[in-house]
Scaffold this active site. Structure first.
Site, PDB file in Angstrom:
ATOM      1  N   ASP A  83       0.890  -1.154  -0.023  1.00  0.00           N
ATOM      2  CA  ASP A  83       0.115  -0.036  -0.011  1.00  0.00           C
ATOM      3  C   ASP A  83       0.812   1.169  -0.014  1.00  0.00           C
ATOM      4  O   ASP A  83       1.661   1.361   0.893  1.00  0.00           O
ATOM      5  CB  ASP A  83      -0.816  -0.192   1.381  1.00  0.00           C
ATOM      6  CG  ASP A  83      -1.972   0.745   1.276  1.00  0.00           C
ATOM      7  OD1 ASP A  83      -2.290   1.453   0.154  1.00  0.00           O
ATOM      8  OD2 ASP A  83      -2.477   1.085   2.322  1.00  0.00           O
ATOM      9  N   ILE A 276      -9.451  -0.830   3.055  1.00  0.00           N
ATOM     10  CA  ILE A 276     -10.157  -0.478   4.298  1.00  0.00           C
ATOM     11  C   ILE A 276      -8.972  -0.888   5.478  1.00  0.00           C
ATOM     12  O   ILE A 276      -8.704  -1.879   5.479  1.00  0.00           O
ATOM     13  CB  ILE A 276     -11.128  -1.538   4.669  1.00  0.00           C
ATOM     14  CG1 ILE A 276     -12.237  -1.175   3.535  1.00  0.00           C
ATOM     15  CG2 ILE A 276     -11.883  -1.568   6.031  1.00  0.00           C
ATOM     16  CD1 ILE A 276     -13.553  -1.975   3.477  1.00  0.00           C
ATOM     17  N   THR A 278      -9.074   1.785   8.568  1.00  0.00           N
ATOM     18  CA  THR A 278      -9.384   2.393   9.709  1.00  0.00           C
ATOM     19  C   THR A 278     -10.729   1.448  10.513  1.00  0.00           C
ATOM     20  O   THR A 278     -10.676   1.467  11.793  1.00  0.00           O
ATOM     21  CB  THR A 278     -10.026   3.667   9.572  1.00  0.00           C
ATOM     22  OG1 THR A 278      -9.091   4.364   8.953  1.00  0.00           O
ATOM     23  CG2 THR A 278     -10.674   4.552  10.615  1.00  0.00           C
TER      24      THR A 278
HETATM   25  P1  13P Z   1      -9.288   4.040   5.530  1.00  0.00           P
HETATM   26  O1  13P Z   1      -8.476   4.883   6.578  1.00  0.00           O
HETATM   27  O2  13P Z   1     -10.439   4.736   5.188  1.00  0.00           O
HETATM   28  O3  13P Z   1      -9.378   2.584   6.146  1.00  0.00           O
HETATM   29  O4  13P Z   1      -8.466   4.017   4.327  1.00  0.00           O
HETATM   30  C1  13P Z   1      -7.311   3.076   4.157  1.00  0.00           C
HETATM   31  C2  13P Z   1      -6.669   3.238   2.927  1.00  0.00           C
HETATM   32  O5  13P Z   1      -6.965   3.820   1.989  1.00  0.00           O
HETATM   33  C3  13P Z   1      -5.141   2.544   2.938  1.00  0.00           C
HETATM   34  O6  13P Z   1      -4.577   2.730   1.691  1.00  0.00           O
HETATM   35  O1  G3H Z   2      -2.498   4.583   4.050  1.00  0.00           O
HETATM   36  C1  G3H Z   2      -3.041   4.564   4.595  1.00  0.00           C
HETATM   37  C2  G3H Z   2      -3.413   3.201   5.641  1.00  0.00           C
HETATM   38  O2  G3H Z   2      -4.104   3.479   6.502  1.00  0.00           O
HETATM   39  C3  G3H Z   2      -2.265   2.833   6.153  1.00  0.00           C
HETATM   40  O3  G3H Z   2      -1.669   3.637   7.348  1.00  0.00           O
HETATM   41  O4  G3H Z   2       0.667   4.127   7.502  1.00  0.00           O
HETATM   42  O5  G3H Z   2      -0.479   3.916   9.426  1.00  0.00           O
HETATM   43  O6  G3H Z   2      -0.039   1.870   8.307  1.00  0.00           O
HETATM   44  P1  G3H Z   2      -0.242   3.328   8.156  1.00  0.00           P
HETATM   45 ZN    ZN Z   3      -4.754   4.726   1.009  1.00  0.00          ZN
END
Ligand code: 13P
Ligand code: G3H
Ligand code: ZN
Length: 354
Positions: A83, A276, A278
Site C-alpha cells: 500500500d 479498508i 480504519t
Molecule cells: P481508511 O483509513 O478509510 O481505512 O483507508 C485505508 C486506505 O486507503 C489504505 O490505503
Molecule cells: O495508507 C493508509 C493506511 O491506513 C495505512 O496507514 O501508514 O499508518 O499503516 P499506516
Molecule cells: Zn490509501
C-alpha cells in the site's frame, strides 16, 4: 500455494461485477481476522501492508506471516499488495519480499508529503510498471491527491499525506488526465481522488455529492471502462464502533465515513478495490477498551486482543458479503506470476483498449 496477482483478482472481479475489499493488516490479529473472514465467506483475499506496517512488523517476519497465512488456507487465492509505495526502491524491495502487487503512489513526491506533477508521477509509475510486469507483479497507480473536499487538507493522523491545503483541481481526479495517465503508464489499477481521506475523520456530516464526488468515478469509468478503479480511504467508520470506543473511555468526536451504499454505487462504475484499514483498527480498539474496562485485573494479552480479532473478523466478513466477493474464492483458478509475466510480455493486458 494460492498466491495471485492483483491483475488476475481484479479481472475476475470485473468479469463478475464485484468489489474486493483490500484490508490493511498491521499485526498478527488483524491478519488472522482477514483470513478467518475470507474462510468463513469463501472469499478471495486482498491483503495489504503499508510502509509503516512493514516497518512495525519487520519485513522478514511479515513475509513469513504472509506465507503462513497462505499455507494455512490453501483453498483461498491471496494477493499480497504493498500500500502506498513512495518510490521505486520501496516497490522493488516489496517485490523481493514476495508481494504479488505494489502501489506506486506518485501523486506525492518520495517524501510522501509534497504533491507531485503529472510528468513525475507518470515517469516513476512507468518505471515501477516495467520492473513489476517483467516479474508478473501488478501495479496500482494514483491520479489526483487524496484529501478532504471540506477542509482542503490531507490526512494528519498517521503523519503522512500532503501538508497544507489544496484546491479541488488537485483533490479531484481529472478524468481526461486519468486517461492519459493510464495510457502513459500501463498500470493495472487506478486509485482516484474523490474526497475520501485516510483515517476516522473523513467528513463532518453524512457525505453528499459535494464532498464525496462519486460522479467523478462515473466519469472516469466512462472514459476507461476496462480500467479497475480503486477507492482509498473507504472505511465506513461505523457509528456503533465510535460509540463502543467512547463508551469505554475513548474520545472519537462525531465523524462520518464512506457509506456502504456509496461503495456499492462505485462498484457499479468500475471500482474493484476498496481500501479498508480504519474500520479494522476501530473494531480492535473498541473491543480492547471494552474488555479492559470490564476486566480490570486482566493482563493476558490473548484475552485482551481476542475479542477485537473476533469483531474484526465479523466486520471483514460483512464487507466481503456486501461488496460481492463472498462465494468467489473457489471460482478463481490461480495463475502463476511467471505466466502473468509471459502475458505482459505478450501484450495481453492493455486496460485502455477493448
Ligand atoms: P481508511 O483509513 O478509510 O481505512 O483507508 C485505508 C486506505 O486507503 C489504505 O490505503
Ligand atoms: O495508507 C493508509 C493506511 O491506513 C495505512 O496507514 O501508514 O499508518 O499503516 P499506516
Ligand atoms: Zn490509501
Amino acid at each position: 500455494m494460492a498466491l495471485i496477482s492483483l491483475r488476475q483478482l481484479l479481472d475476475h472481479a470485473g468479469e463478475h461485477g464485484y468489489g474486493m475489499p483490500a484490508f490493511n493488516i498491521t499485526n498478527l490479529e488483524t491478519l488472522q481476522a482477514v483470513m478467518a473472514a475470507a474462510d468463513k465467506t469463501n472469499s478471495p483475499v486482498l491483503l495489504q501492508a503499508s510502509r509503516s506496517a512493514r516497518k512495525y512488523i519487520d519485513d522478514t517476519i511479515l513475509k513469513h506471516l504472509f506465507m503462513g497465512a497462505i499455507e494455512r488456507y490453501p483453498h483461498l487465492p491471496v494477493c499480497l499488495h504493498l500500500d502506498h509505495g513512495n518510490d521505486l526502491s520501496t516497490c522493488s524491495s516489496a517485490m523481493d519480499f514476495g508481494f504479488s502487487s505494489v502501489m506506486m503512489d506518485g501523486s506525492l513526491m518520495a517524501d510522501a508529503k509534497t504533491p507531485s506533477d503529472f510528468d513525475y508521477n507518470a515517469e516513476v509509475t512507468s518505471n515501477v510498471v516495467e520492473l513489476a510486469h517483467s516479474r508478473g507483479i501488478s501495479v496500482e497507480g494514483e491520479s489526483g491527491v487524496l484529501g478532504s473536499l471540506e477542509t482542503g487538507e490531507g490526512e494528519k493522523e498517521d503523519g503522512h499525506g500532503f501538508e497544507g491545503k489544496l484546491g479541488k483541481d488537485m483533490l479531484l481526479t481529472d478524468p481526461e488526465e486519468a486517461e492519459r495517465f493510464v495510457r502513459a503508464t500501463g498500470i493495472d489499477a487506478l486509485a482516484v481522488a474523490v474526497g475520501t481521506s485516510h483515517g476516522a475523520y473523513k467528513f463532518s456530516r453524512r457525505p453528499s455529492g459535494d464532498i464525496l464526488a462519486m460522479s467523478v468515478i462515473e466519469k472516469i469509468h466512462e472514459r476507461l471502462p476496462n480500467t479497475h478503479l480503486v477507492m482509498h480511504g473507504a472505511s465506513s467508520v461505523p457509528e456503533e464502533l465510535q460509540q463502543l470506543i467512547n463508551a469505554h473511555g475513548g474520545f472519537i468526536p462525531e465523524t462520518f465515513g464512506v457509506p456502504l451504499e456509496e461503495v456499492e454505487r462505485g462498484i457499479k462504475s468500475g471500482v474493484r478495490k476498496i481500501n479498508i484499514d480504519t474500520d479494522i483498527r476501530m473494531a480492535m480498539t473498541g473491543s480492547i477498551r471494552k474488555f479492559l474496562d470490564e476486566n480490570r485485573s486482566s493482563f493476558d494479552v490473548r484475552a485482551i486482543l481476542g475479542p477485537g480479532r473476533e469483531r474484526a473478523t465479523n466486520l471483514c466478513a460483512k464487507r466481503n458479503e456486501i461488496f460481492g466477493c463472498a462465494g468467489m474464492a473457489d471460482k478463481i483458478k490461480p495463475v502463476s506470476l511467471q505466466t502473468m509475466a509471459d502475458r505482459y510480455a505478450g501484450g495481453l493486458y492493455d486496460t485502455t483498449k477493448g
